[in-house]
Scaffold this motif. Sequence first.
Motif, PDB file in Angstrom:
ATOM      1  N   ARG A  81     -73.012  16.962  14.059  1.00  0.00           N
ATOM      2  CA  ARG A  81     -72.181  16.170  13.161  1.00  0.00           C
ATOM      3  C   ARG A  81     -71.035  15.527  13.933  1.00  0.00           C
ATOM      4  N   HIS A  82     -70.432  16.255  14.864  1.00  0.00           N
ATOM      5  CA  HIS A  82     -69.349  15.702  15.676  1.00  0.00           C
ATOM      6  C   HIS A  82     -69.835  14.487  16.467  1.00  0.00           C
ATOM      7  N   THR A  83     -70.999  14.592  17.062  1.00  0.00           N
ATOM      8  CA  THR A  83     -71.537  13.501  17.858  1.00  0.00           C
ATOM      9  C   THR A  83     -71.795  12.273  17.002  1.00  0.00           C
ATOM     10  N   GLU A  90     -60.041  14.893  18.021  1.00  0.00           N
ATOM     11  CA  GLU A  90     -60.293  14.531  19.412  1.00  0.00           C
ATOM     12  C   GLU A  90     -59.635  13.201  19.763  1.00  0.00           C
ATOM     13  N   SER A  91     -59.729  12.241  18.874  1.00  0.00           N
ATOM     14  CA  SER A  91     -59.102  10.943  19.104  1.00  0.00           C
ATOM     15  C   SER A  91     -57.580  11.071  19.156  1.00  0.00           C
ATOM     16  N   CYS A  92     -57.023  11.884  18.275  1.00  0.00           N
ATOM     17  CA  CYS A  92     -55.576  12.082  18.278  1.00  0.00           C
ATOM     18  C   CYS A  92     -55.102  12.765  19.555  1.00  0.00           C
ATOM     19  N   VAL A  93     -55.871  13.720  20.031  1.00  0.00           N
ATOM     20  CA  VAL A  93     -55.498  14.393  21.279  1.00  0.00           C
ATOM     21  C   VAL A  93     -55.408  13.379  22.413  1.00  0.00           C
ATOM     22  N   CYS A 152     -47.347  12.764  21.644  1.00  0.00           N
ATOM     23  CA  CYS A 152     -46.702  14.075  21.663  1.00  0.00           C
ATOM     24  C   CYS A 152     -47.785  15.146  21.736  1.00  0.00           C
ATOM     25  N   PRO A 153     -47.393  16.395  21.944  1.00  0.00           N
ATOM     26  CA  PRO A 153     -48.394  17.466  21.916  1.00  0.00           C
ATOM     27  C   PRO A 153     -49.091  17.535  20.560  1.00  0.00           C
ATOM     28  N   VAL A 154     -50.358  17.940  20.591  1.00  0.00           N
ATOM     29  CA  VAL A 154     -51.166  18.059  19.382  1.00  0.00           C
ATOM     30  C   VAL A 154     -51.629  19.503  19.249  1.00  0.00           C
TER      31      VAL A 154
END
Length: 158
Positions: A114-116, A123-126, A131-133
């Motif tokens: 499902r992630h793929t 993941e995109s935000c990281v 700032c740190p996530v």
Amino acid sequence: MNANHLIVVGVDGSDGGRRALEWAVREAAGSGCAVQAVTAWSWVAIEYGPSPDEERNRATALLDREIAAVMTAVGGHHTIAAEVLEGRPADVLTAAAQAADLLVLGSHGHGRVRHTMLGSVSESCVRKAPCPVVVIPAPAGRSAPATPPVPRQTAAPA
């Protein structure tokens, strides 16, 4: 962190989003930070679908419900700023985090397939956040095995 600092939290109505908001409120209470809960919404034009105003109102109602639920869970004596923004979730959250010291997200615990296929907001935000996530993981399964493990037998030395 202190009162001049900000924790931004992505809230999407999922269990993961609620866990993230609860974690952020508890973290803020211990460090004196402000909390800003952010929900992203978007509108797709279809003939008999909701209007943009209806979608925005749904997102606002969702965020209000989630904040109320978390306030009940953590004691209700915290202040949470609410913001409903139009756009793709990762874009909205990383933009909201421009002035933040921390961005907090909940993991949905989706499998690799499902992630793929769908990608991952966290993941995109990281990758994009200024700032740190912190990603709050889905709880581990608590169910016990159906049958107890069988101990291995070893031959005694002769």
